[in-house]
Design a protein around this motif. Structure first.
Motif, short mmCIF file in Angstrom:
data_model
loop_
_atom_site.label_atom_id
_atom_site.label_comp_id
_atom_site.label_asym_id
_atom_site.label_seq_id
_atom_site.Cartn_x
_atom_site.Cartn_y
_atom_site.Cartn_z
N GLU A 50 0.83 -1.20 0.00
CA GLU A 50 0.00 0.00 0.00
C GLU A 50 0.87 1.25 0.00
O GLU A 50 0.58 2.23 -0.70
CB GLU A 50 -0.94 0.02 1.20
CG GLU A 50 -1.89 1.22 1.15
CD GLU A 50 -2.73 1.36 2.41
OE1 GLU A 50 -3.97 1.50 2.26
OE2 GLU A 50 -2.17 1.35 3.52
N THR A 51 1.94 1.23 0.79
CA THR A 51 2.81 2.40 0.89
C THR A 51 3.49 2.69 -0.45
O THR A 51 3.70 3.86 -0.80
CB THR A 51 3.86 2.19 1.99
OG1 THR A 51 3.18 1.97 3.23
CG2 THR A 51 4.77 3.40 2.13
N PRO B 137 4.15 7.71 -3.81
CA PRO B 137 4.15 8.55 -5.01
C PRO B 137 2.84 9.30 -5.21
O PRO B 137 2.84 10.42 -5.75
CB PRO B 137 4.42 7.56 -6.15
CG PRO B 137 4.05 6.22 -5.61
CD PRO B 137 4.32 6.28 -4.15
N TYR B 138 1.72 8.72 -4.76
CA TYR B 138 0.45 9.44 -4.89
C TYR B 138 0.50 10.73 -4.08
O TYR B 138 0.03 11.78 -4.54
CB TYR B 138 -0.72 8.56 -4.40
CG TYR B 138 -2.06 9.25 -4.56
CD1 TYR B 138 -2.78 9.12 -5.74
CD2 TYR B 138 -2.60 10.03 -3.54
CE1 TYR B 138 -4.00 9.77 -5.91
CE2 TYR B 138 -3.81 10.68 -3.69
CZ TYR B 138 -4.50 10.56 -4.87
OH TYR B 138 -5.71 11.21 -5.05
N TYR B 139 1.06 10.68 -2.90
CA TYR B 139 1.17 11.89 -2.08
C TYR B 139 2.04 12.93 -2.76
O TYR B 139 1.68 14.12 -2.82
CB TYR B 139 1.75 11.54 -0.71
CG TYR B 139 2.03 12.76 0.15
CD1 TYR B 139 0.98 13.47 0.72
CD2 TYR B 139 3.33 13.20 0.37
CE1 TYR B 139 1.21 14.60 1.49
CE2 TYR B 139 3.58 14.33 1.15
CZ TYR B 139 2.52 15.02 1.70
OH TYR B 139 2.76 16.14 2.46
N ASP B 140 3.18 12.52 -3.28
CA ASP B 140 4.08 13.47 -3.95
C ASP B 140 3.39 14.16 -5.12
O ASP B 140 3.61 15.35 -5.38
CB ASP B 140 5.34 12.74 -4.44
CG ASP B 140 6.22 12.27 -3.30
OD1 ASP B 140 6.07 12.78 -2.17
OD2 ASP B 140 7.05 11.37 -3.53
N GLN B 141 2.54 13.43 -5.82
CA GLN B 141 1.87 13.98 -7.01
C GLN B 141 0.64 14.81 -6.69
O GLN B 141 0.19 15.61 -7.52
CB GLN B 141 1.47 12.82 -7.94
CG GLN B 141 2.65 12.05 -8.51
CD GLN B 141 2.26 10.67 -9.01
OE1 GLN B 141 1.08 10.35 -9.15
NE2 GLN B 141 3.27 9.83 -9.26
N LEU C 184 -3.74 17.73 0.10
CA LEU C 184 -3.73 16.39 0.67
C LEU C 184 -2.63 16.25 1.71
O LEU C 184 -1.50 16.72 1.50
CB LEU C 184 -3.51 15.35 -0.44
CG LEU C 184 -3.21 13.92 0.01
CD1 LEU C 184 -4.44 13.30 0.69
CD2 LEU C 184 -2.76 13.06 -1.17
N GLU C 185 -2.95 15.58 2.80
CA GLU C 185 -1.94 15.13 3.75
C GLU C 185 -2.19 13.67 4.07
O GLU C 185 -3.34 13.20 4.05
CB GLU C 185 -1.97 15.95 5.05
CG GLU C 185 -1.55 17.40 4.88
CD GLU C 185 -0.09 17.57 4.48
OE1 GLU C 185 0.70 16.63 4.68
OE2 GLU C 185 0.25 18.65 3.95
N ILE C 186 -1.11 12.94 4.33
CA ILE C 186 -1.20 11.56 4.76
C ILE C 186 -0.45 11.42 6.07
O ILE C 186 0.65 11.98 6.21
CB ILE C 186 -0.63 10.58 3.71
CG1 ILE C 186 -1.39 10.71 2.38
CG2 ILE C 186 -0.72 9.14 4.21
CD1 ILE C 186 -0.87 9.80 1.28
#
Length: 421
Positions: A301-302, A307-311, A317-319
């Motif tokens: 999952e990570t 990469p989803y967070y970076d994009q 968005l925050e994770i």
């Protein structure tokens, strides 16, 4: 000591070159401990519970250094920490707190798979042979069993406790690939074969070593055994069913009556307290990921979320990864999460939330009815309210199930990110 006399510059140069070569050779021998892993494929076999759990490992060169790859179907897990230890090599197993201790002699290896993060650390002996790329039989008898398709599965442990699963397999002659999906995650990339009427599948991801065996019980059912690590053993039965399915992963974990939001405060990897109510997260979409560095499904999952967070972080968005680790000691837990952060290129926040027990995770987040699985992913809107909770993860080894999850994830995130604060 009488030094030699050189009557020409050329002889002096050759002498100095010889000395330098000898010094480099000596240093190299010391560093490698005279252990050289021959490039190419190695067939490795773990010997446990009276069984052989085979997997493949490829030796290669990357950026000028020797590395290894664990090979499971399409997956290649890089192992780039190889250090001398006594008369052997210590091979660090990716992000996990585990090692292969290998003594290399030509085209053979002997050693131990060592698990350091269990309550009682243990090791499993292994042997390996170079130049072999067959996971099971090198020349298997013709397959008389066809497992291609979808199966409704029930696993049962020695105490009689059972859980449901869905088996998805693709067979081509003797060769079989696939996995099992459960309500708490999947068994990742399985690879194997059918020899005669015997099914065998295995995988090794650096933390978990699995072997599944089965034979037909009737024309449409299978009966088999599942071996895991040093002592894990379950029986399983499967019935061919193209409509096999599990409970909805978005319905298993939910907020208790009276709650519509989460509240927590935990230390980050530097020991600084971080709260979900901090200004950094206000007015943003927040994903809360229950994660552990010991968890292969969490790794899968990570590798999507990082990469989803970076994009998408610029979209609001925050994770927050809440790390539940094997050790209750902060320094040890933070060190494991830091290694995961570095290896998986995680740029979102990781917090040390507790120990890797589902009850402990539920106590850390009292608004939840329960925690069934690592990972569990909680979707929070810009208004701070929980919108969805997804239990488990169907990783890339599940094929279409993973693709469906990605589509649904993107749909949910696009809707949440489009909302106004």
């Amino acid at each position: 000591m009488k030094l030699p006399v050189f009557n020409t510059p050329v002889k002096l140069f050759l002498f100095l070159a010889l000395i330098l070569t000898t010094m480099i050779t000596a240093c190299t021998s010391t560093t490698s401990n005279n252990q050289t892993i021959t490039p190419g494929m190695w067939r490795v076999v773990l010997h446990t519970q009276g069984q052989e759990i085979p997997f493949l490992m490829e030796a290669a060169e990357k950026d000028g250094k020797s590395v290894l790859y664990l090979v499971n179907d399409k997956e290649r897990i890089l192992l780039d920490s190889i250090q001398p230890q006594g008369d052997s090599l210590k091979i660090g197993l990716h992000i996990f707190d585990a090692d292969l201790i290998a003594k290399v002699e030509g085209g053979k290896m002997t050693g131990r798979f060592v698990k350091n993060d269990t309550q009682t650390p243990y090791s499993i002996p292994f042997t390996a042979e170079h130049g072999k790329n067959n996971r099971f039989a090198e020349a298997p008898a013709k397959a008389t069993l066809n497992v291609d398709g979808k199966w409704q599965v029930v696993f049962t442990d020695a105490e009689g406790s059972s859980y449901d699963a869905v088996g998805v397999f693709s067979q081509n002659g003797n060769n079989v690939k696939g996995t099992f999906l459960t309500e708490t995650g999947d068994y990742r990339y399985l690879d194997g074969q059918v020899e005669g009427d015997q099914l065998k599948l295995s995988t090794f991801d650096g933390n978990h070593a699995y072997l599944f065996t089965a034979k037909p019980a009737t024309d449409s059912t299978l009966k088999g055994e599942f071996y895991s690590g040093m002592t894990g053993r379950e029986s399983w039965t499967a019935t061919r069913n193209e409509n096999a399915k599990l409970a909805d992963a978005d319905s298993l974990t939910f907020l208790k009556p009276g709650y519509d939001a989460l509240s927590f405060t935990f230390p980050n990897l530097e020991g600084e307290k971080v709260s979900l109510s901090d200004p950094k997260y206000k007015g943003k979409v927040v994903l809360v990921q229950l994660v552990g560095s010991w968890c292969p499904n969490c790794m899968d999952e990570t590798m999507f979320l990082a990469p989803y967070y970076d994009q998408n972080k610029d979209r609001g968005l925050e994770i927050i990864g809440l790390g539940f680790e094997r050790s209750p000691e902060f320094d040890k837990a933070a060190a494991r999460l830091s290694k995961m952060k570095d290896r998986l290129n995680i740029n979102y926040d990781l917090l040390v939330a507790g120990v890797s027990e589902k009850d402990a995770a539920a106590q850390a987040l009292p608004a939840l009815n329960k925690v069934m699985s690592f990972p569990t992913t909680i979707f929070i809107g810009r208004d701070g309210k929980v919108r969805k909770i997804h239990t488990g993860f169907s990783g890339p080894g599940t094929g279409k199930y993973y693709e469906d999850w990605v589509k649904e994830f993107n749909k949910t995130m696009d809707e949440l990110l489009a909302e106004k604060a």
